[in-house]
Design an enzyme around this catalytic site. Structure first.
Site, short mmCIF file in Angstrom:
data_model
loop_
_atom_site.label_atom_id
_atom_site.label_comp_id
_atom_site.label_asym_id
_atom_site.label_seq_id
_atom_site.Cartn_x
_atom_site.Cartn_y
_atom_site.Cartn_z
N ASN A 142 4.82 -9.02 44.25
CA ASN A 142 5.91 -8.48 45.07
C ASN A 142 6.00 -9.20 46.40
O ASN A 142 4.98 -9.56 47.01
CB ASN A 142 5.70 -6.99 45.30
CG ASN A 142 5.74 -6.21 44.00
OD1 ASN A 142 6.22 -6.73 43.01
ND2 ASN A 142 5.25 -4.98 44.02
N HIS A 179 3.71 -14.63 44.94
CA HIS A 179 5.09 -15.11 44.92
C HIS A 179 5.70 -15.19 46.32
O HIS A 179 6.92 -15.27 46.46
CB HIS A 179 5.96 -14.21 44.03
CG HIS A 179 5.68 -14.39 42.57
ND1 HIS A 179 6.11 -13.52 41.60
CD2 HIS A 179 5.00 -15.36 41.90
CE1 HIS A 179 5.72 -13.93 40.40
NE2 HIS A 179 5.03 -15.04 40.57
N THR A 183 4.45 -4.20 35.98
CA THR A 183 5.06 -5.53 35.76
C THR A 183 5.47 -5.66 34.30
O THR A 183 4.77 -5.20 33.40
CB THR A 183 4.12 -6.67 36.23
OG1 THR A 183 4.73 -7.93 35.93
CG2 THR A 183 2.75 -6.61 35.59
N ALA A 234 3.87 4.86 38.23
CA ALA A 234 2.70 4.38 38.96
C ALA A 234 2.29 5.36 40.06
O ALA A 234 1.10 5.51 40.34
CB ALA A 234 3.00 3.01 39.57
P1 OAD Z 1 10.24 -6.52 36.50
O1 OAD Z 1 11.48 -5.93 37.09
O2 OAD Z 1 10.39 -7.59 35.50
O3 OAD Z 1 9.38 -5.37 35.78
C1 OAD Z 1 9.08 -4.17 36.44
C2 OAD Z 1 8.28 -3.29 35.49
O4 OAD Z 1 7.94 -2.10 36.18
C3 OAD Z 1 9.04 -2.87 34.20
O5 OAD Z 1 8.22 -3.07 33.07
C4 OAD Z 1 9.30 -1.38 34.44
O6 OAD Z 1 9.24 -0.62 33.22
C5 OAD Z 1 8.14 -1.00 35.33
N1 OAD Z 1 8.41 0.17 36.19
C6 OAD Z 1 9.58 0.58 36.70
N2 OAD Z 1 9.41 1.68 37.44
C7 OAD Z 1 8.08 1.98 37.39
C8 OAD Z 1 7.28 3.02 37.93
N3 OAD Z 1 7.78 3.98 38.71
N4 OAD Z 1 5.94 3.00 37.65
C9 OAD Z 1 5.41 2.05 36.85
N5 OAD Z 1 6.12 1.06 36.32
C10 OAD Z 1 7.43 1.01 36.58
O7 OAD Z 1 9.33 -6.98 37.73
P2 OAD Z 1 8.06 -7.96 37.74
O8 OAD Z 1 7.31 -7.88 36.47
O9 OAD Z 1 7.35 -7.70 39.00
O10 OAD Z 1 9.46 -13.37 40.88
O11 OAD Z 1 8.78 -9.36 37.85
C11 OAD Z 1 7.99 -10.51 37.95
C12 OAD Z 1 8.66 -11.55 38.83
O12 OAD Z 1 9.97 -11.80 38.33
C13 OAD Z 1 8.89 -11.13 40.24
O13 OAD Z 1 7.76 -11.30 41.08
C14 OAD Z 1 9.99 -12.04 40.68
C15 OAD Z 1 10.86 -11.99 39.45
O14 OAD Z 1 11.60 -13.10 39.23
C16 OAD Z 1 9.76 -14.04 42.00
O15 OAD Z 1 10.44 -13.58 42.90
C17 OAD Z 1 9.22 -15.41 42.04
#
Ligand code: OAD
Length: 242
Positions: free
Chosen positions: A97, A120, A185, A228
């Protein structure tokens, strides 16, 4: 049995993603609210996008930086900050994040948490595209003066195609960990999505905490699905024996 497992855990690596900040009101990337003015993240988060339309890209990150004043750490950030204070073994919290909620969850006056890395980059940092110097940044980057070297300042964010930060420290921590935990994630973006595999090869136990099964959920020894803000404090309480 839970006590036996806890007794052999010394070294922990925790990977966090956008889901840990969702309950604070920060939109995730791939959820239904994951668009910004109709743009996919991939369309603004590349060096090519910045060359093509720097104003659009600066405005995208300016808006996300400005939004940080309206959000606060939630119980999941606070629980990990407690774990950082109280865990006597090795610990590394690796966040994908770019918000500052893990940093702000640390106790006031304690400075930046030493066991946290932003792989990141960070919204509240500016990077000179020419000399590579970084500086803390609070306001807009749109229209900002150039760096002292004359280079253009850009968000200190790792864009697609660029090398994530702190990889040596992260790889070393994973190689030596007994427990790897992935929180909030989707498992869509590498190299972070590959950490669970590396942890398994290192012989670590692996735990996923996510709202729903991630892309790599089958790679984890255990998966807990739910918000979470509830599951992370429960897990930390159990780990710390409280
Ligand atoms: P995503 O938006 O891809 O995934 C977020 C995850 O969090 C999903 O699997 C949701 O189901 C889950 N989620 C949502 N609400 C939640 C909650 N209240 N409790 C637990 N889980 C929950 O985000 P990231 O995996 O972080 O990169 O994305 C990875 C990277 O893609 C980011 O760091 C960014 C983006 O491009 C850069 O900026 C370089």
């Amino acid at each position: 049995m839970a006590g036996m497992v806890a007794a052999v855990i010394r070294n922990i690596v925790i990977l966090t993603g956008a889901g840990i900040s969702a309950e604070s009101g920060v939109p995730t990337f791939r959820g239904p609210d994951g668009l910004w003015e109709g743009h996919r993240v991939e369309d603004v988060a590349t060096p090519q996008a910045f060359r093509r339309d720097p104003v659009l890209v600066q405005r995208f990150y300016d808006a996300r930086r400005a939004a940080l004043v309206h959000v606060e750490p939630n119980p999941a950030h606070l629980a990990l900050a407690r774990l950082d204070r109280e865990w006597t073994g090795d610990l590394l919290i690796v966040t994908q994040n770019v918000d500052d909620l893990h940093d702000r969850a640390a106790e006031p006056g304690h400075g930046r948490p030493a066991r946290l890395v932003h792989m990141h980059g960070e919204l509240k940092s500016a990077l000179c595209g020419r000399c590579g110097a970084t500086q803390p940044w609070d306001g807009d980057l749109t229209g900002a003066d150039p760096c002292g070297c004359g280079g253009t300042l850009r968000p200190d964010i790792v864009w697609f195609g660029e090398m994530p930060y702190h990889m040596d420290r992260i790889d070393a921590a994973i190689a030596g960990c007994d427990l790897f935990v992935s929180i909030g994630t989707s498992g869509a973006v590498y190299p972070a999505a590959g950490f669970v595999d590396a942890a398994r090869h290192a012989g670590a136990r692996t735990l996923e905490i996510n709202l729903e099964p991630s892309a790599g959920t089958q790679l984890f020894d255990e998966a807990r699905h739910g918000p979470a803000g509830r599951l992370v404090p429960e897990w930390v309480d159990a780990l710390l024996g409280g």
